[in-house]
Design an enzyme around this catalytic site. Structure first.
Site, PDB file in Angstrom:
ATOM      1  N   VAL A  20       0.836  -1.212   0.000  1.00  0.00           N
ATOM      2  CA  VAL A  20       0.000   0.000   0.000  1.00  0.00           C
ATOM      3  C   VAL A  20       0.871   1.264   0.000  1.00  0.00           C
ATOM      4  O   VAL A  20       0.598   2.218  -0.747  1.00  0.00           O
ATOM      5  CB  VAL A  20      -0.968   0.002   1.210  1.00  0.00           C
ATOM      6  CG1 VAL A  20      -1.893   1.204   1.138  1.00  0.00           C
ATOM      7  CG2 VAL A  20      -1.784  -1.292   1.251  1.00  0.00           C
ATOM      8  N   GLU A  56     -10.077   5.604   6.068  1.00  0.00           N
ATOM      9  CA  GLU A  56     -10.968   5.106   5.008  1.00  0.00           C
ATOM     10  C   GLU A  56     -10.539   3.747   4.459  1.00  0.00           C
ATOM     11  O   GLU A  56     -11.354   2.869   4.187  1.00  0.00           O
ATOM     12  CB  GLU A  56     -11.025   6.135   3.860  1.00  0.00           C
ATOM     13  CG  GLU A  56     -11.951   5.766   2.732  1.00  0.00           C
ATOM     14  CD  GLU A  56     -13.405   5.617   3.163  1.00  0.00           C
ATOM     15  OE1 GLU A  56     -14.005   6.626   3.541  1.00  0.00           O
ATOM     16  OE2 GLU A  56     -13.932   4.488   3.142  1.00  0.00           O
ATOM     17  N   GLY A  88     -10.743  -1.629   1.186  1.00  0.00           N
ATOM     18  CA  GLY A  88      -9.673  -1.190   0.270  1.00  0.00           C
ATOM     19  C   GLY A  88      -9.999   0.151  -0.350  1.00  0.00           C
ATOM     20  O   GLY A  88     -10.080   1.175   0.336  1.00  0.00           O
ATOM     21  N   GLY A  92      -5.236  -4.507  -2.661  1.00  0.00           N
ATOM     22  CA  GLY A  92      -4.331  -4.230  -3.781  1.00  0.00           C
ATOM     23  C   GLY A  92      -3.725  -2.852  -3.657  1.00  0.00           C
ATOM     24  O   GLY A  92      -4.280  -1.970  -2.974  1.00  0.00           O
ATOM     25  N   LYS A 147     -12.994  -5.612  10.355  1.00  0.00           N
ATOM     26  CA  LYS A 147     -13.716  -4.659   9.496  1.00  0.00           C
ATOM     27  C   LYS A 147     -15.194  -4.610   9.892  1.00  0.00           C
ATOM     28  O   LYS A 147     -15.804  -3.541   9.899  1.00  0.00           O
ATOM     29  CB  LYS A 147     -13.558  -5.066   8.031  1.00  0.00           C
ATOM     30  CG  LYS A 147     -12.125  -4.885   7.531  1.00  0.00           C
ATOM     31  CD  LYS A 147     -11.901  -5.589   6.214  1.00  0.00           C
ATOM     32  CE  LYS A 147     -10.490  -5.384   5.684  1.00  0.00           C
ATOM     33  NZ  LYS A 147     -10.165  -6.249   4.547  1.00  0.00           N
TER      34      LYS A 147
HETATM   35  P1  NAP Z   1       3.409  -4.756   3.559  1.00  0.00           P
HETATM   36  O1  NAP Z   1       3.424  -4.946   2.099  1.00  0.00           O
HETATM   37  O2  NAP Z   1       3.834  -5.872   4.432  1.00  0.00           O
HETATM   38  O3  NAP Z   1       4.296  -3.457   3.890  1.00  0.00           O
HETATM   39  C1  NAP Z   1       4.651  -3.091   5.197  1.00  0.00           C
HETATM   40  C2  NAP Z   1       5.671  -1.964   5.134  1.00  0.00           C
HETATM   41  O4  NAP Z   1       5.915  -1.498   6.441  1.00  0.00           O
HETATM   42  C3  NAP Z   1       7.034  -2.409   4.566  1.00  0.00           C
HETATM   43  O5  NAP Z   1       7.569  -1.372   3.792  1.00  0.00           O
HETATM   44  C4  NAP Z   1       7.885  -2.635   5.820  1.00  0.00           C
HETATM   45  O6  NAP Z   1       9.263  -2.374   5.600  1.00  0.00           O
HETATM   46  C5  NAP Z   1       7.323  -1.583   6.745  1.00  0.00           C
HETATM   47  N1  NAP Z   1       7.398  -1.967   8.158  1.00  0.00           N
HETATM   48  C6  NAP Z   1       6.747  -2.984   8.773  1.00  0.00           C
HETATM   49  N2  NAP Z   1       7.032  -3.004  10.088  1.00  0.00           N
HETATM   50  C7  NAP Z   1       7.898  -1.983  10.304  1.00  0.00           C
HETATM   51  C8  NAP Z   1       8.558  -1.482  11.456  1.00  0.00           C
HETATM   52  N3  NAP Z   1       8.402  -2.038  12.654  1.00  0.00           N
HETATM   53  N4  NAP Z   1       9.369  -0.407  11.302  1.00  0.00           N
HETATM   54  C9  NAP Z   1       9.534   0.147  10.087  1.00  0.00           C
HETATM   55  N5  NAP Z   1       8.926  -0.255   8.957  1.00  0.00           N
HETATM   56  C10 NAP Z   1       8.121  -1.314   9.072  1.00  0.00           C
HETATM   57  O7  NAP Z   1       1.933  -4.354   4.064  1.00  0.00           O
HETATM   58  P2  NAP Z   1       0.746  -3.767   3.184  1.00  0.00           P
HETATM   59  O8  NAP Z   1       0.055  -4.871   2.471  1.00  0.00           O
HETATM   60  O9  NAP Z   1       1.197  -2.588   2.430  1.00  0.00           O
HETATM   61  O10 NAP Z   1      -0.283  -3.322   4.344  1.00  0.00           O
HETATM   62  C11 NAP Z   1      -0.077  -2.160   5.099  1.00  0.00           C
HETATM   63  C12 NAP Z   1      -1.349  -1.861   5.898  1.00  0.00           C
HETATM   64  O11 NAP Z   1      -2.427  -1.642   5.015  1.00  0.00           O
HETATM   65  C13 NAP Z   1      -1.806  -2.994   6.826  1.00  0.00           C
HETATM   66  O12 NAP Z   1      -2.395  -2.425   7.973  1.00  0.00           O
HETATM   67  C14 NAP Z   1      -2.876  -3.714   6.005  1.00  0.00           C
HETATM   68  O13 NAP Z   1      -3.820  -4.409   6.791  1.00  0.00           O
HETATM   69  C15 NAP Z   1      -3.514  -2.532   5.318  1.00  0.00           C
HETATM   70  N6  NAP Z   1      -4.212  -2.819   4.060  1.00  0.00           N
HETATM   71  C16 NAP Z   1      -3.572  -3.569   3.111  1.00  0.00           C
HETATM   72  C17 NAP Z   1      -4.218  -3.790   1.903  1.00  0.00           C
HETATM   73  C18 NAP Z   1      -3.570  -4.604   0.816  1.00  0.00           C
HETATM   74  O14 NAP Z   1      -4.216  -4.826  -0.223  1.00  0.00           O
HETATM   75  N7  NAP Z   1      -2.332  -5.052   0.975  1.00  0.00           N
HETATM   76  C19 NAP Z   1      -5.500  -3.250   1.689  1.00  0.00           C
HETATM   77  C20 NAP Z   1      -6.098  -2.481   2.691  1.00  0.00           C
HETATM   78  C21 NAP Z   1      -5.441  -2.277   3.886  1.00  0.00           C
HETATM   79  P3  NAP Z   1      10.172  -3.226   4.577  1.00  0.00           P
HETATM   80  O15 NAP Z   1       9.691  -2.835   3.208  1.00  0.00           O
HETATM   81  O16 NAP Z   1      11.558  -2.814   4.844  1.00  0.00           O
HETATM   82  O17 NAP Z   1       9.879  -4.670   4.889  1.00  0.00           O
HETATM   83  N1  HSE Z   2      -5.909  -8.699   3.512  1.00  0.00           N
HETATM   84  C1  HSE Z   2      -6.962  -7.779   3.256  1.00  0.00           C
HETATM   85  C2  HSE Z   2      -7.938  -8.376   2.263  1.00  0.00           C
HETATM   86  C3  HSE Z   2      -6.400  -6.502   2.703  1.00  0.00           C
HETATM   87  O1  HSE Z   2      -7.591  -9.364   1.623  1.00  0.00           O
HETATM   88  O2  HSE Z   2      -9.056  -7.859   2.140  1.00  0.00           O
HETATM   89  C4  HSE Z   2      -7.437  -5.412   2.591  1.00  0.00           C
HETATM   90  O3  HSE Z   2      -7.838  -4.972   3.829  1.00  0.00           O
END
Ligand code: NAP
Ligand code: HSE
Length: 415
Positions: free
Chosen positions: A15, A130, A135, A304, A206
């Site tokens: 994200v 939001e 998403g 995504g 959620k």
């Molecule tokens: P991700 O791909 O695992 O990315 C996490 C990022 O945070 C990475 O850049 C990581 O660093 C950094 N990080 C993690 N722990 C850290 C720490 N203790 N200190 C410093 N940096 C740290 O996660 P994501 O999928 O983007 O999700 C992020 C958030 O958005 C979560 O709360 C998730 O539930 C939410 N979300 C995700 C989606 C989705 O589609 N993925 C959709 C809606 C909401 P490195 O890059 O160095 O590992």
């Molecule tokens: N892991 C979550 C999903 C990301 O698949 O819906 C979005 O919140």
């Protein structure tokens, strides 16, 4: 236009990197709409040595959070690291330091929302989330603002992209559970620990957020009854198809005068004609029933990089507008009532039941009697011969019944 509003990003994964792209791709529009350019000053990551091809010129990659929390020039902190800790602590400290906070972190919002709202109110800054549900779909803002004239009786939908993607691929392409989970992880949909998705906890968080906003009462994870998709087999998918249904993982929140607030997450047999039955892949959809609007449905990509970044960036723009105007709109807690919850045994649903039985005369009759004695009315029943000698499988779908009645019937079958 005035001086830039500077932001600090905590996390540059799926994200976070999407937010960097959207800020860059739509910089002109964002500046026009906000009335001021927004620039990324610092990006916190765990591992600075990883390649970050999207990092904009002028932004600094750091691995020490103090460089953001202690930087007076940074007015907006965007938390996209995920997990409860240290995300909660970093966000609280940012709010206490008078910085506006934007997050996609449903874990923190569901569990520590109240602390965040209180800290934001104290410092007169925004706390915006939001992207924590649905998403890219706008649903938090509609519940907080556009639908606020309604008394909402139901908020229900598909709120987890990973499991919806998996169920779609398993039923349409016959893919295996393991294969599709891996695909969802590769596409960046799944949580860092995907058991949060498949065990239903992500959807439950959620559901708690949606129900808290819809019913203006604090709904905690403990108040949500949760079942994920791990027990669904290819046979269940086939039975659903034969009976005219598709299987979806639904989050359901209801409020009624008789039963209070009922919030749950579980797999559901949806009739193929139901609007949610055709919500496939990573798409999410959320239905809201209000006493003025009637029914409204919100649909879009539930996970995504770019879709989620769309919602996060919109919150950044809102925070920037609040900074510009000096007014903070609707960042306070909306849980101003303490409502009672419906006990699980009083919840009412239709159920799908599979029974392994002896293949002999009278068995079907005794099953029908046990259901009847427990006041469970059956909608459809099919019997399939099995490869197990002298055994058959009875598959029944009930009409809506109280959970306690179904349990009573099941107790007879188990004895
Ligand atoms: P991700 O791909 O695992 O990315 C996490 C990022 O945070 C990475 O850049 C990581 O660093 C950094 N990080 C993690 N722990 C850290 C720490 N203790 N200190 C410093 N940096 C740290 O996660 P994501 O999928 O983007 O999700 C992020 C958030 O958005 C979560 O709360 C998730 O539930 C939410 N979300 C995700 C989606 C989705 O589609 N993925 C959709 C809606 C909401 P490195 O890059 O160095 O590992
Ligand atoms: N892991 C979550 C999903 C990301 O698949 O819906 C979005 O919140």
């Amino acid at each position: 236009m005035g001086q830039d509003i500077k932001i600090g990003l905590l996390g540059a994964g799926t994200v976070g990197s999407g937010v960097i792209k959207v800020l860059n791709m739509n910089a002109h529009e964002i500046a026009q709409r906000t009335g001021i350019p927004i620039s990324l000053k610092k990006v916190l990551v765990r591992d600075k040595s990883k390649p970050r091809p999207d990092m904009p010129k002028g932004a600094e990659l750091i691995d020490e959070v103090e460089e953001i929390l202690g930087d007076p020039e940074i007015k907006i902190v965007v938390e996209l690291m995920g997990g409860l800790h240290p995300s909660r602590e970093y966000m609280l400290r940012a709010l206490e330091a008078g910085k506006h906070v934007v997050t996609a972190n449903k874990d923190v919002v569901a569990q520590f929302g109240r602390d965040m709202f209180e800290a934001a109110e104290k410092s007169n800054v925004s706390f915006l989330f939001e992207a924590s549900v649905g998403g890219g779909i706008p649903i938090i803002s509609p519940l907080k603002h556009s639908l606020t004239a309604n008394r909402i009786s139901e908020v229900m939908g598909i709120v987890n992209g990973t499991t919806n993607y998996m169920l779609t691929k398993m039923s349409e392409d016959g893919c295996s559970y393991e294969e599709v989970l891996k695909e969802a992880q590769e596409k960046g949909y799944a949580e860092a620990n995907p058991s949060a998705d498949v065990d239903g906890l992500d959807a439950a968080r959620k559901a708690a957020i949606l129900a808290s906003l819809a019913f203006n009462t604090r709904v905690q994870l403990d108040n949500v009854s949760v079942e994920g998709i791990t027990k669904i087999t290819p046979e269940d998918i086939e039975y659903a198809r034969d009976l005219g249904y598709v299987i979806k993982l639904l989050a359901v929140g209801k409020e009624s005068v008789e039963n209070g607030v009922d919030v749950r997450v579980h797999p559901v047999f949806l009739p193929k004609s139901h609007p949610l039955a055709s919500v496939n892949g990573v798409f999410n959809a959320i239905f809201v029933k209000g006493n003025a609007i009637g029914e409204a449905m919100f649909y879009g990509q539930g996970a995504g990089s770019l879709p989620t970044a769309s919602a996060v960036t919109a919150d950044i723009i809102e925070a920037a507008r609040n900074i510009q105007s000096g007014l903070v709109r609707g960042s306070g807690c909306t849980c101003y009532e303490q409502k009672s919850f419906c006990p699980l045994e009083k919840t009412v649903s239709s159920y799908y039941v599979r029974l392994l039985v002896d293949d002999k005369p009278g068995v079907l009759g005794s099953i029908a009697t046990a259901f009847g004695n427990a006041k469970v009315s059956l909608k459809s029943v099919i019997q399939t011969p099995l490869n197990v000698k002298d055994h058959a499988e009875i598959v029944a779908v009930t009409h809506p019944v109280e959970h306690s009645c179904l349990q009573e019937a099941l107790t007879v079958f188990k004895s």
